[in-house]
Design a protein around this motif. Structure first.
Motif, short mmCIF file in Angstrom:
data_model
loop_
_atom_site.label_atom_id
_atom_site.label_comp_id
_atom_site.label_asym_id
_atom_site.label_seq_id
_atom_site.Cartn_x
_atom_site.Cartn_y
_atom_site.Cartn_z
N THR A 107 -26.13 -0.49 70.78
CA THR A 107 -25.01 -0.21 71.69
C THR A 107 -24.93 -1.30 72.76
O THR A 107 -23.87 -1.82 73.07
CB THR A 107 -25.20 1.18 72.35
OG1 THR A 107 -25.32 2.14 71.30
CG2 THR A 107 -24.02 1.55 73.24
N GLU A 117 -22.04 -1.79 66.24
CA GLU A 117 -21.66 -0.38 66.12
C GLU A 117 -22.57 0.36 65.14
O GLU A 117 -22.43 0.22 63.92
CB GLU A 117 -20.20 -0.30 65.64
CG GLU A 117 -19.66 1.12 65.66
CD GLU A 117 -18.39 1.27 64.82
OE1 GLU A 117 -17.81 0.25 64.38
OE2 GLU A 117 -18.02 2.44 64.56
N GLN A 169 -24.40 2.70 59.95
CA GLN A 169 -23.56 1.58 60.39
C GLN A 169 -22.32 1.56 59.51
O GLN A 169 -22.34 1.07 58.37
CB GLN A 169 -24.32 0.23 60.29
CG GLN A 169 -23.48 -0.90 60.89
CD GLN A 169 -24.19 -2.24 60.98
OE1 GLN A 169 -25.22 -2.47 60.34
NE2 GLN A 169 -23.63 -3.14 61.77
#
Ligand code: FAD
Ligand code: PYC
Length: 415
Positions: free
Chosen positions: A139, A144, A175
């Motif tokens: 993060t 992401e 992911q």
């Protein structure tokens, strides 16, 4: 080079496909180049491509002892992700992942990038803690990823048994923009683009020696003769120790065969990539329908490039726990590739003790995903003679200075 397009396909369809050009030339070596790259795997070819594209350096030869992409690039299980823990790793793997997203357009060659999502299963409490830590780090790094619970895992992968006999699935690091690409196409696409820029991709030509004058590289000795060069890039994965030896230095790298296999093709059954690192096996389904299955590394150093018997049993046993339907499939073939392992499971992109000589290796079990980012960073190092921001942390000095970049968890593969 003629561009590939829907119009080109239509045109060729009208004339029995007789008008296609060869994708790349097969030249004899010239006597001298500005840069010689040893190794026409993904990393060597990507280095050449970004040398041309980003720095205008095109008097380049890529020298390959076998056929291009015939090393680990053509032997891997094609997983692309950037969910690494340490900042330098996240930066280079995420750069690579983002380049992969548009690589087909960039190369005008369909590399079949499929951002189908990759999950790494948590099957112990310590894996939960480890992956939550990675999620928080990602993060902060702008990568992401998110930790998902077992119900979400089951929703994404209905064929998974989340109540396994030994290790239940407790969650996963997910992911969504990770995925796969066609491995040969990555090598072929880069080779075609390099050839189009006027670079020489020289196959069936082994480098057997390295010559120097006054501490600077001057030539490589090959099975097709001695070829002069101003700069040398060694990008040979599991054979890096041999090349380093020719250049007069040693590397902190071990070579070992990593194993994989595929099943017979079946109808679509799973549309994400799953890595189950505790029971140990990983799985995705290819566009042809084969289950692509990866195992661990052999338990001893070797250069065999062959499948090992023990992995057939060990890996299928592990995966059948998690995916019981696999027990009804026949296995089609298995193989191995020689991976280059560093102690901290991070790569080396570095200057070397020999002048104007650079090395890119140590990607170990996980360098397919990094090909575009690695080539980008290596090209900058070769062109400028100094590492840019992506490569800086990965220098050889880190082993002497104790600046390890520990990615043994993110590597995810038993070794
Ligand atoms: P290579 O593709 O091995 O290219 C090096 C080339 O150098 C070879 O073609 C070789 O012939 C040539 N060469 C060597 N010595 C000489 C010489 N003396 N003269 C001339 N040429 C020479 N990574 C992932 O990210 N995801 C995965 O899912 C994944 N799965 C894997 C599964 C398996 C079974 C294996 C083996 C590897 C896997 N990897 C994976 C790792 C990945 O394949 C490698 O890290 C990556 O392909 C390395 O690329 P490269 O270009 O450095 O090496
Ligand atoms: O790095 O994701 C990876 C990987 C999977 C299988 C081998 N390497």
């Amino acid at each position: 080079m003629r561009r590939y397009s829907v119009f080109a396909i239509a045109r060729e369809a009208m004339r029995q496909h007789n008008g296609w050009d060869r994708a790349w030339a097969s030249p004899e070596p010239k006597s001298h180049y500005d840069v010689i790259i040893v190794g026409a795997g993904g990393h060597g070819l990507a280095t050449a491509y970004y040398l041309g594209k980003n720095f205008g350096i095109k008097n380049v030869a890529i020298i390959e002892k076998g056929w291009l992409g015939g090393g680990n690039t053509g032997r891997n299980t094609t997983i692309i992700r950037s969910n690494y823990l340490q900042d330098p790793s996240a930066a280079i793997y995420e750069k690579a992942r983002s380049l992969y997203e548009t690589l087909s357009q960039d190369l005008n060659y369909n590399i079949m990038f499929s951002p189908r999502g990759v999950m790494m299963l948590a099957q112990t409490e310590s894996e939960i803690r480890g992956y939550r830590r990675t999620e928080y780090a990602n993060t902060l790094q702008g990568v992401e990823t998110r930790f998902i619970g077992p119900n979400e895992v089951k929703r994404l992968v209905p064929i998974m048994n989340i109540h396994g006999p030994r290790y239940p699935v407790l969650g996963a690091l997910w992911q969504p923009r990770a995925g796969t690409a066609r491995h040969d196409a990555v090598a072929w696409g880069y080779a075609r683009a390099c050839s189009d820029m006027g670079m020489d991709v020289i196959q069936n030509c082994e480098v057997t020696g390295i010559e120097s004058v006054g501490g600077q590289v001057s030539a490589v000795v090959t099975t097709k003769g001695t070829i002069g060069t101003k700069k040398l890039a060694m990008v040979v994965a599991g054979h890096s120790g041999h090349l380093a030896n020719m250049a007069g230095f040693r590397l902190p790298v071990e070579s070992v065969a990593l194993q994989a296999m595929v099943s017979e093709p079946i109808k679509p059954a799973i549309d994400v990539v799953v890595m189950a690192n505790t029971v140990h096996g990983y799985l995705s389904q290819s566009d042809k329908g084969e289950m692509v299955i990866g195992g661990g590394a052999d338990h001893f150093n070797n250069y065999t490039q062959r499948g090992s018997w023990m992995h057939i049993e060990e890996t299928t046993r592990a995966l059948v726990e998690t995916f019981p339907m696999l027990s009804r499939l026949k296995m089609l073939r298995q193989w191995g590739g020689i991976v280059d392992m560093t102690g901290d499971r991070s790569p080396i992109i570095s200057k070397t003790p020999l002048g104007n000589t650079f090395i890119n290796c140590g990607w170990g079990t996980g360098g397919f995903k990094s090909i575009p980012g690695s080539g980008w960073a290596m090209a900058e190092l070769v062109a400028k003679g100094e590492p840019g921001p992506l490569a800086q942390a990965f220098s050889l000095d880190r082993f002497r200075e104790g600046r390890f970049i520990d990615e043994s968890v993110a590597a995810g593969v038993a070794h």
